[in-house]
Scaffold this active site. Structure first.
Site, PDB file in Angstrom:
ATOM      1  N   PRO A 130      23.350 -31.216 -65.342  1.00 34.77           N
ATOM      2  CA  PRO A 130      24.115 -31.852 -64.263  1.00 34.77           C
ATOM      3  C   PRO A 130      25.352 -32.623 -64.713  1.00 34.77           C
ATOM      4  CG  PRO A 130      22.196 -33.164 -64.776  1.00 34.77           C
ATOM      5  CD  PRO A 130      22.120 -31.945 -65.649  1.00 34.77           C
ATOM      6  N   CYS A 131      26.377 -31.893 -65.149  1.00 34.79           N
ATOM      7  CA  CYS A 131      27.609 -32.537 -65.604  1.00 34.79           C
ATOM      8  C   CYS A 131      28.276 -33.321 -64.473  1.00 34.79           C
ATOM      9  CB  CYS A 131      28.557 -31.518 -66.217  1.00 34.79           C
ATOM     10  SG  CYS A 131      28.924 -30.096 -65.180  1.00 34.79           S
ATOM     11  N   HIS A 132      27.933 -33.015 -63.228  1.00 34.26           N
ATOM     12  CA  HIS A 132      28.498 -33.766 -62.099  1.00 34.26           C
ATOM     13  C   HIS A 132      28.000 -35.214 -62.092  1.00 34.26           C
ATOM     14  CE1 HIS A 132      24.703 -32.094 -60.564  1.00 34.26           C
ATOM     15  NE2 HIS A 132      24.660 -33.156 -59.766  1.00 34.26           N
TER      16      HIS A 132
END
Length: 176
Positions: A130-132
């Protein structure tokens, strides 16, 4: 190691999932530059573990946040530092954020915020890794290289229940 692919319809469009026997190697989402690269042969059937993973990803993108740290990943083609960053980030629960510098600290690489940023910009498995959820140290969201950029990042975080008010982002709680 043989790579295979399948298309996967989500609330955000049609994703291409590429996997090996070891796990998901890439998720190509609409609007990302990775969509332009060659796609491995499409599989006639997907393995049960991948069906389960796709169902979990689908639920998450439909608005029911899911943890994804149990989804097998094949990061073997990624630099060792990036692997370490991705494996740590996948443990961050939905609705929580971490700054680039904090993520560097969590993997024992104090001062490597820029290197973490590079790993985020080349994340081959968005949503699952989950780079967000990685934000700037000042609480601002920062960039997002997939879908519609920062608007999608904001939407994903809000969908996960993250309070994005300025006060909350400056005093946010992190997974440490």
């Amino acid at each position: 190691m043989k790579k295979q692919s399948t298309k996967f319809k989500t609330a955000f469009g049609v994703f291409t999932v590429i996997w090996t026997d070891d796990g998901i190697a890439e998720i190509r989402i609409p609007g990302s530059s990775s969509q332009e690269h060659e796609v491995p042969q499409a599989a006639k059937d997907v393995p049960p573990w991948l069906e389960k993973a796709l169902a979990k990803i689908g639920k998450h993108l439909d608005g029911t946040p899911q943890t994804m740290d149990d989804i097998p990943l094949d990061l073997s083609q990624r630099p060792a530092f990036h692997q370490k960053v991705y494996r740590r980030l996948v443990k961050l629960p939905p609705g929580q954020t971490v700054s680039y510098g904090e993520l560097a600290d969590l993997i024992g690489a104090h001062g490597a915020a820029r290197a973490v940023g590079t790993a985020m910009s080349t994340n081959p498995i968005p949503i699952v890794v989950p780079c967000h959820r990685v934000v700037k140290s000042d609480g601002l969201l920062g960039n997002y290289s997939a879908l519609e950029g920062p608007l999608s990042k904001r939407h994903l975080l809000e969908m996960e229940g993250c309070d994005l008010s300025k006060k909350s982002m400056k005093s946010r709680k992190h997974l440490v």
